[in-house]
Design an enzyme around this catalytic site. Structure first.
Site, PDB file in Angstrom:
ATOM      1  N   HIS A   1       0.847  -1.191   0.000  1.00 58.04           N
ATOM      2  CA  HIS A   1       0.000   0.000   0.000  1.00 58.04           C
ATOM      3  C   HIS A   1       0.886   1.245   0.000  1.00 58.04           C
ATOM      4  O   HIS A   1       2.005   1.232   0.525  1.00 58.04           O
ATOM      5  CB  HIS A   1      -0.928  -0.002   1.211  1.00 58.04           C
ATOM      6  CG  HIS A   1      -2.079  -0.951   1.070  1.00 58.04           C
ATOM      7  ND1 HIS A   1      -3.373  -0.604   1.382  1.00 58.04           N
ATOM      8  CD2 HIS A   1      -2.140  -2.240   0.650  1.00 58.04           C
ATOM      9  CE1 HIS A   1      -4.182  -1.629   1.156  1.00 58.04           C
ATOM     10  NE2 HIS A   1      -3.442  -2.640   0.712  1.00 58.04           N
TER      11      HIS A   1
ATOM     12  N   CYS B   1      -7.627  -0.620   2.764  1.00 50.38           N
ATOM     13  CA  CYS B   1      -8.373  -1.541   3.617  1.00 50.38           C
ATOM     14  C   CYS B   1      -9.452  -0.777   4.378  1.00 50.38           C
ATOM     15  O   CYS B   1      -9.146   0.180   5.090  1.00 50.38           O
ATOM     16  CB  CYS B   1      -7.438  -2.240   4.600  1.00 50.38           C
ATOM     17  SG  CYS B   1      -8.321  -3.333   5.738  1.00 50.38           S
TER      18      CYS B   1
END
Length: 318
Positions: free
Chosen positions: A220, A251
């Site tokens: 990420h 997320c």
């Protein structure tokens, strides 16, 4: 840099990652349009949806309609994500369109496991045993381990490499009980704690224990280090990465609303090409797919390449 791979496999997860976190609602046909655009870029692996609870992830309440709607392209593998037997059964209804394959999912941070899955370590391992048994009973292969929060956690802080090794050992123990051959593992930087130094430390410890294990990095870009972390992985010989077009996703249970999602597919492709690493992807077509993704979600995505474009036209002009 002698460990650089000659080719890289990029596993596009933009549709699944992106539409699970966008506020929406996003029309089904627009989701399908993005999958079809990505299919035309040279990508060989696209994760199209999540078969999860629509109450928890309303962005994927139309998962079946999206899978039924896209146009499969020869040479492209389409996958989905699920976490339990109910999700598996939903995926199996589309085994003519999706590659249905399981994973043993473990978490290097118990605090995140409780937040994301509502399970402590012991309960998650129990759930994974049941999950593996359900896959095998359905004739579905389980070749992979997925380690979430492998580089750090917003709820428990730094995650030592020893915790990643411990999580992998848990998964291998479950595999041994079920007679599985677990050949590969995804190490996920779920909340964007990775740095190049952390990548080196974690990969070093994992490879010291399991030198033949094939590793996939799921990175990420939460704090802007995603591509630097990918570069560190490339230098260590990692040849498979999860990415999302435009930097979609993130997320929903990480506690960071508005943070960037995964590393942008087009930025990793550019990095690889400039380093002489083949991807097989049409970068211009990929950038256009990223711009379509922006139009679909109705906001500016994190990828800088969607602003600046590729280097090709500047090279031609020069």
């Amino acid at each position: 840099m002698t460990d650089l791979p000659s080719t890289v496999e990029i596993r596009e997860e933009g549709p699944r990652e992106g539409f699970q976190i966008e506020p929406g609602p996003i029309p089904t046909d627009r989701k399908v349009a993005l999958v079809d655009a990505l299919s035309a870029t040279g990508l060989h692996h696209i994760q199209v949806c999540s078969f999860v609870s629509p109450k928890l992830v309303p962005g994927w309440a139309d998962a079946e309609a999206v899978v039924a709607g896209f146009a499969p392209r020869p040479g492209v593998t389409y996958t989905a994500l699920w976490f339990n037997a109910a999700g598996l059964n939903r995926a199996l209804a589309f085994k003519d369109r999706l590659k249905v394959e399981g994973a043993v999912t473990v978490v290097a941070s118990e605090a995140f496991s409780l937040k994301n899955l509502n399970r402590d370590r012991a309960k998650n391992l129990e759930a994974q045993r049941a999950n593996v048994a359900a896959h095998l009973a359905a004739g579905v292969a389980v070749p992979r381990i997925s380690v979430q929060a492998a580089f750090g956690c917003n709820y428990s802080g730094d995650v030592p490499p020893a915790k990643v090794v411990e999580a992998l050992a848990d998964a291998f123990a479950i595999g041994a009980e079920q007679g599985l051959t677990l050949r590969e593992a995804t190490l996920a930087d779920t909340m964007g704690w990775a740095t190049p130094a952390r990548i080196e430390r974690v990969l070093g410890e994992v490879r010291a224990r399991w030198p033949d294990l094939s590793l996939i990095l799921h990175l990420h870009d939460t704090r802007g280090l995603g591509i630097a972390n990918a570069h560190a992985g490339l230098r260590l010989g990692v040849s498979r990465f999860d990415t999302t077009v435009g930097g979609l996703g993130g997320c929903p249970f990480a506690g960071q609303p508005g943070a960037p999602g995964n590393i942008a597919t087009e930025e990793l492709v550019l990095l690889c090409e400039e380093m002489g690493i083949a991807t097989g992807i049409d970068l211009e077509a990929l950038v256009e797919a990223g711009r379509l993704a922006e139009d679909v979600v109705g906001r500016t995505l994190p990828s800088t390449m969607l602003r600046s474009g590729t280097l090709a036209r500047f090279r031609q002009a020069a």
